[in-house]
Design a protein around this motif. Sequence first.
Motif, PDB file in Angstrom:
ATOM      1  N   GLU A  47      -2.976  -5.730   0.125  1.00  0.00           N
ATOM      2  CA  GLU A  47      -3.024  -4.617   0.971  1.00  0.00           C
ATOM      3  C   GLU A  47      -3.954  -5.030   2.227  1.00  0.00           C
ATOM      4  N   LYS A  97       0.340   3.678  -2.545  1.00  0.00           N
ATOM      5  CA  LYS A  97      -0.317   5.504  -2.206  1.00  0.00           C
ATOM      6  C   LYS A  97       1.190   6.417  -2.306  1.00  0.00           C
ATOM      7  N   ARG A 146       0.463  -1.264   0.411  1.00  0.00           N
ATOM      8  CA  ARG A 146       0.098   0.056  -0.208  1.00  0.00           C
ATOM      9  C   ARG A 146       0.959   1.293  -0.258  1.00  0.00           C
ATOM     10  N   GLN A 170      -5.906   2.233  -7.309  1.00  0.00           N
ATOM     11  CA  GLN A 170      -5.908   0.672  -7.051  1.00  0.00           C
ATOM     12  C   GLN A 170      -5.620  -0.026  -8.708  1.00  0.00           C
TER      13      GLN A 170
END
Length: 114
Positions: free
Chosen positions: A39, A15, A11, A21
Amino acid sequence: MMISTIGERIRTVRKSNKPSQVEFANIVGVSQGTLSELEQDKYKPSLDSIIAMKEWFKIDTDWLIFGEDNKEIKSIFNLSIESQELNLLSNFRELNEKDKDEIIQFIKLKITRY
């Protein structure tokens, strides 16, 4: 900042590099649902997915797999920022443009005071 699970590290990679996603899932060769489950640590990524993350995002696979925190984030992500700055950047990217501008002005104000 120790990121304790492989799902959390995946994750963090997503990010910090800012794809959605769906985009990230396509890059690493899984469905969006599978990425969500990765995740959430419901299961571990395939070797192909790990290799794709290494090639696309230039991450340290030892960090991704084992979570070793003995290196600075700059060596993990090939950037010259530390984990606190990475966290700040990740949160900053979640803001709308007006809030981003406000934060930038606040930072400039703090800098001029020192």
